[in-house]
Design an enzyme around this catalytic site. Structure first.
Site, PDB file in Angstrom:
ATOM      1  N   HIS A   1       9.988  15.033 -40.584  1.00 57.87           N
ATOM      2  CA  HIS A   1       9.121  14.992 -39.664  1.00 57.87           C
ATOM      3  C   HIS A   1       7.833  14.637 -40.634  1.00 57.87           C
ATOM      4  O   HIS A   1       7.626  15.328 -41.519  1.00 57.87           O
ATOM      5  CB  HIS A   1       8.726  16.319 -38.804  1.00 57.87           C
ATOM      6  CG  HIS A   1       7.925  15.833 -37.657  1.00 57.87           C
ATOM      7  ND1 HIS A   1       6.654  15.796 -37.673  1.00 57.87           N
ATOM      8  CD2 HIS A   1       8.516  15.477 -36.502  1.00 57.87           C
ATOM      9  CE1 HIS A   1       6.234  15.522 -36.546  1.00 57.87           C
ATOM     10  NE2 HIS A   1       7.265  15.542 -35.497  1.00 57.87           N
TER      11      HIS A   1
ATOM     12  N   ASP B   1      14.780  16.158 -32.181  1.00 58.50           N
ATOM     13  CA  ASP B   1      15.872  15.132 -31.750  1.00 58.50           C
ATOM     14  C   ASP B   1      17.407  15.715 -32.118  1.00 58.50           C
ATOM     15  O   ASP B   1      18.406  14.891 -31.508  1.00 58.50           O
ATOM     16  CB  ASP B   1      15.783  13.635 -32.252  1.00 58.50           C
ATOM     17  CG  ASP B   1      14.563  12.909 -31.705  1.00 58.50           C
ATOM     18  OD1 ASP B   1      13.481  12.818 -32.483  1.00 58.50           O
ATOM     19  OD2 ASP B   1      14.435  13.148 -30.567  1.00 58.50           O
TER      20      ASP B   1
HETATM   21  C1  SDX Z   1       9.909  12.265 -33.342  1.00 58.31           C
HETATM   22  O1  SDX Z   1       5.289  12.356 -34.906  1.00 58.31           O
HETATM   23  C2  SDX Z   1       5.642  12.858 -33.859  1.00 58.31           C
HETATM   24  O2  SDX Z   1       5.185  13.953 -33.770  1.00 58.31           O
HETATM   25  C3  SDX Z   1       7.150  12.648 -33.724  1.00 58.31           C
HETATM   26  C4  SDX Z   1       7.840  13.269 -32.527  1.00 58.31           C
HETATM   27  C5  SDX Z   1       7.241  13.434 -31.299  1.00 58.31           C
HETATM   28  O3  SDX Z   1       7.451  14.571 -30.555  1.00 58.31           O
HETATM   29  O4  SDX Z   1       6.411  12.646 -30.943  1.00 58.31           O
HETATM   30  O5  SDX Z   1       8.075  14.484 -33.328  1.00 58.31           O
HETATM   31  C6  SDX Z   1       9.295  12.870 -32.338  1.00 58.31           C
HETATM   32  O6  SDX Z   1       9.901  10.977 -33.532  1.00 58.31           O
HETATM   33  C7  SDX Z   1      10.828  13.100 -34.417  1.00 58.31           C
HETATM   34  C8  SDX Z   1      11.355  12.125 -35.532  1.00 58.31           C
HETATM   35  C9  SDX Z   1      12.542  11.402 -35.076  1.00 58.31           C
HETATM   36  N1  SDX Z   1      12.927  10.537 -36.209  1.00 58.31           N
HETATM   37  C10 SDX Z   1      14.035  10.912 -36.974  1.00 58.31           C
HETATM   38  O7  SDX Z   1      14.771  11.752 -36.639  1.00 58.31           O
HETATM   39  C11 SDX Z   1      14.662   9.412 -37.896  1.00 58.31           C
HETATM   40  C12 SDX Z   1      14.932  10.348 -39.432  1.00 58.31           C
HETATM   41  N2  SDX Z   1      13.288  10.954 -39.764  1.00 58.31           N
HETATM   42  C13 SDX Z   1      13.101  10.076 -40.767  1.00 58.31           C
HETATM   43  O8  SDX Z   1      13.059   8.591 -40.696  1.00 58.31           O
HETATM   44  C14 SDX Z   1      11.700  10.749 -41.395  1.00 58.31           C
HETATM   45  O9  SDX Z   1      11.763  12.012 -41.654  1.00 58.31           O
HETATM   46  C15 SDX Z   1      10.629  10.498 -40.412  1.00 58.31           C
HETATM   47  C16 SDX Z   1      10.308   8.998 -39.898  1.00 58.31           C
HETATM   48  C17 SDX Z   1      10.724  11.115 -39.248  1.00 58.31           C
HETATM   49  C18 SDX Z   1       9.079  11.126 -41.117  1.00 58.31           C
HETATM   50  O10 SDX Z   1       9.114  10.138 -42.259  1.00 58.31           O
HETATM   51  P1  SDX Z   1       7.992  10.184 -43.201  1.00 58.31           P
HETATM   52  O11 SDX Z   1       7.048  11.156 -43.059  1.00 58.31           O
HETATM   53  O12 SDX Z   1       7.631   8.786 -43.705  1.00 58.31           O
HETATM   54  O13 SDX Z   1       8.809  10.676 -44.557  1.00 58.31           O
HETATM   55  P2  SDX Z   1       9.389   9.770 -45.655  1.00 58.31           P
HETATM   56  O14 SDX Z   1      10.597   8.728 -44.904  1.00 58.31           O
HETATM   57  O15 SDX Z   1       8.523   9.059 -46.514  1.00 58.31           O
HETATM   58  O16 SDX Z   1      10.699  10.751 -46.282  1.00 58.31           O
HETATM   59  C19 SDX Z   1      10.128  11.617 -47.360  1.00 58.31           C
HETATM   60  C20 SDX Z   1      11.137  12.038 -48.141  1.00 58.31           C
HETATM   61  C21 SDX Z   1      12.077  10.882 -48.570  1.00 58.31           C
HETATM   62  O17 SDX Z   1      12.744  11.332 -49.760  1.00 58.31           O
HETATM   63  P3  SDX Z   1      12.701  10.549 -51.111  1.00 58.31           P
HETATM   64  O18 SDX Z   1      12.723   8.983 -50.943  1.00 58.31           O
HETATM   65  O19 SDX Z   1      10.827  10.692 -51.348  1.00 58.31           O
HETATM   66  O20 SDX Z   1      13.263  11.025 -52.117  1.00 58.31           O
HETATM   67  O21 SDX Z   1      12.232  12.769 -47.237  1.00 58.31           O
HETATM   68  C22 SDX Z   1      13.447  12.000 -47.056  1.00 58.31           C
HETATM   69  C23 SDX Z   1      13.098  10.635 -47.715  1.00 58.31           C
HETATM   70  O22 SDX Z   1      14.045   9.889 -48.030  1.00 58.31           O
HETATM   71  N3  SDX Z   1      13.776  12.072 -45.958  1.00 58.31           N
HETATM   72  C24 SDX Z   1      14.972  12.100 -45.415  1.00 58.31           C
HETATM   73  C25 SDX Z   1      15.017  12.230 -43.951  1.00 58.31           C
HETATM   74  N4  SDX Z   1      13.614  12.156 -43.717  1.00 58.31           N
HETATM   75  C26 SDX Z   1      13.077  12.114 -44.883  1.00 58.31           C
HETATM   76  N5  SDX Z   1      16.318  11.775 -45.884  1.00 58.31           N
HETATM   77  C27 SDX Z   1      17.315  11.988 -45.150  1.00 58.31           C
HETATM   78  N6  SDX Z   1      17.322  11.969 -43.969  1.00 58.31           N
HETATM   79  C28 SDX Z   1      15.902  11.855 -43.183  1.00 58.31           C
HETATM   80  N7  SDX Z   1      16.111  12.079 -41.751  1.00 58.31           N
END
Ligand code: SDX
Length: 374
Positions: free
Chosen positions: A260, A311
Site C-alpha cells: 500500500h 483487497d
Molecule cells: C487499493 O491508495 C489507496 O488508498 C488505495 C486503496 C483504497 O482504498 O482506495 O487502499 C485500495 O488500491 C489497495 C491496493 C490494491 N493494489 C494491489 O493489491 C496491487 C499490488 N500492490 C502493489 O502494486 C503496490 O503495493 C501498490 C500499487 C498498492 C503500492 O505501490 P507503491 O507504493 O508504488 O510501492 P512500490 O510498487 O514502489 O513497491 C515498493 C516495494 C517494491 O520492492 P522493490 O522493487 O523496491 O524491492 O515493495 C514491493 C515492490 O516490489 N511491493 C510488492 C508489492 N507491493 C509492493 N512486491 C510484491 N507484491 C506486492 N503486492
C-alpha cells in the site's frame, strides 16, 4: 521551478480535507473522525454515506428519510436499461459501469449544474443507481430479466436481491453492508483524486465519477480484488500456495492484495474481511479459500515483510457469497461512490484548479528539417 517530488506523488500533501484520516504507521482509518472499526461494528452503509456527506451521524428520522430516498432512486432510467440490454457480449462490468454512469447525466436536466444544491441530488442518484446498474447488467448478460429494486430493502440487501433474484440470507446482507462501509472512502487514493481533478475544472458530478470509475478499474487499485481471486483459482490448493508465491516473487511479480502507498502495517480494513472470509467459509462448511488466502498472507509476509491490504480477503468473501469475480471491482465502485461524491462536493466548496508542473527533461533546441531532407 519547484523541486521534483516522490514518483507517483508519494507522500505529497496536495490539499486539506476533513473527510478521511489514514494513519499509515498505526494502521488507523477515520471517516469524519469516527474509527472505521466502530463504524464496521455499529453502523449501516447508509449511515456512513450520510456521515461522509453531512459530516455528522444522522438522527433516526434523518437516517430513515435518507434510506428511503436511496430506495426510491434505485430504479434505472429507460435509456440506461436499453443500453445494458444491448451491451456487446464479453464487455466487462467495469467498462459497462463506467459507460452507464456517464449515461445517467443524459436523463438529468440539471446535469450541467455545478456547485449548487443539485450536486447532492446527483450524488444521491449515483449512490442509489450504481448497484442497480451492476445487478441489471449481470442479469441481462446471463439472459435473465433485471430484478426491480425493492425500496424497502437497504442498499446492500437490495444489491444481492437484484443480483440473485431472491432476498439474501441476513448474514450475507450484513457482511456486504460492512464491506461497503470498509470501502466507502480512503482519503486521496487514485480514483478519488481523479474525481477531484475533474471537479476542479468545474466539470460536472457525472464526469467526475466517470473519471473515478475509470481510475479504480486498474489492477494496481480497485482491480486487485478480482486478481486475488483469479490467483487463488490458479493456485488451486492450499498445499500449492507456498511454491506458487515463492515462484511469483522470484520472478518479481506483484502479488495482488498486498502492499500500500500509505499503510506501513496491516490495513485496518483487512482484519474485518479476514474474519468475514472465515465466517462465510465456516457457515458454508468449506474453509478452502479462507485457508488458501491465509497461507498466501503468511507466505508473502514471511518472504517480503509486506502487509496485506483491503483487497486480499475481499476476494474470498465475495466469491463465497456466490458473486461473479468480475463484479468484485464494481462492488468496490458501488461502495466508493459515497466517498467520491463527498470529495467532489468538498473540492467544489473550496475549489482551485488542480494543475501541477512537470520537470522538463527533453531536448533543448531542435532545428527544423524540411521533410524532403529527413
Ligand atoms: C487499493 O491508495 C489507496 O488508498 C488505495 C486503496 C483504497 O482504498 O482506495 O487502499 C485500495 O488500491 C489497495 C491496493 C490494491 N493494489 C494491489 O493489491 C496491487 C499490488 N500492490 C502493489 O502494486 C503496490 O503495493 C501498490 C500499487 C498498492 C503500492 O505501490 P507503491 O507504493 O508504488 O510501492 P512500490 O510498487 O514502489 O513497491 C515498493 C516495494 C517494491 O520492492 P522493490 O522493487 O523496491 O524491492 O515493495 C514491493 C515492490 O516490489 N511491493 C510488492 C508489492 N507491493 C509492493 N512486491 C510484491 N507484491 C506486492 N503486492
Amino acid at each position: 521551478m519547484e523541486e521534483t517530488v516522490g514518483r507517483g506523488l508519494e507522500d505529497v500533501v496536495v490539499a486539506e480535507s476533513d473527510i478521511c484520516f489514514i494513519d499509515g504507521h498505526e494502521g488507523r482509518l477515520l471517516y469524519r473522525g469516527y474509527n472505521v472499526d466502530d463504524l464496521a461494528r455499529e453502523a449501516t452503509y447508509e449511515e456512513v454515506a450520510y456521515l461522509l456527506w453531512h459530516g455528522h451521524l444522522p438522527k433516526s428520522a434523518e437516517l430513515k428519510a435518507f434510506t428511503e430516498a436511496i430506495g426510491k432512486e434505485a430504479f434505472l432510467p429507460p435509456d440506461v436499461l436499453a443500453f445494458l440490454a444491448g451491451v456487446p457480449a464479453g464487455a466487462t462490468p467495469m467498462e459497462v459501469l463506467r459507460t452507464a454512469v456517464s449515461m445517467l447525466s443524459l436523463s438529468d436536466p440539471t446535469s450541467e449544474h455545478v456547485g449548487d444544491q443539485t450536486d447532492r441530488t446527483k450524488a444521491l442518484r449515483l449512490l442509489a443507481k450504481t448497484p442497480s446498474i451492476v445487478a441489471a447488467f449481470d442479469r441481462l448478460r446471463n439472459h435473465q430479466k433485471p430484478v426491480m429494486p425493492r425500496p424497502d430493502f437497504g442498499l446492500a440487501k437490495n444489491f444481492l436481491y437484484m443480483l440473485h433474484g431472491e432476498p439474501p440470507v441476513d448474514e450475507d446482507a450484513h457482511i456486504l453492508d460492512v464491506c461497503l462501509i470498509l470501502h466507502a472512502d480512503h482519503e486521496f487514493n487514485a480514483s478519488t483524486f481523479a474525481a477531484r481533478v475533474t471537479a476542479g475544472t468545474l466539470s460536472d458530478m457525472y464526469s467526475a465519477i466517470t473519471s473515478a470509475i475509470g481510475t479504480l478499474k486498474g489492477p494496481l487499485h480497485g482491480g486487485a480484488n478480482e486478481q486475488v481471486m483469479r490467483m487463488l483459482l490458479e493456485i488451486g490448493a492450499e498445499d500449492k500456495v507456498e511454491s506458487w508465491i515463492k515462484d511469483a516473487l522470484a520472478n518479481k511479480k506483484k502479488i495482488s492484495g498486498f502492499g500500500h502507498r500509505v499503510y506501513r502495517t496491516e490495513d485496518p480494513r483487512a482484519r474485518h474481511l479476514r474474519a468475514f472470509s472465515e465466517e462465510i467459509g465456516t457457515r458454508r462448511g468449506d474453509l478452502k479459500y479462507f485457508r488458501m488466502t491465509q497461507k498466501v498472507e503468511q507466505t508473502v509476509f514471511a518472504e517480503k515483510g509486506i502487509y496485506l491490504n483491503v483487497d486480499l480477503y475481499s476476494g474470498s468473501v465475495y466469491y463465497q457469497m456466490g458473486i461473479a469475480i468480475d463484479l468484485f471491482t464494481p462492488i468496490f465502485a458501488i461502495a466508493r461512490t459515497a466517498g467520491w461524491t463527498t470529495h467532489v462536493m468538498e473540492q467544489l466548496a473550496h475549489n482551485r484548479l488542480i494543475r501541477p508542473r512537470a520537470q522538463y527533461v527533453g531536448p533543448e533546441r531542435e532545428l527544423w528539417v524540411p521533410i524532403e531532407k529527413r
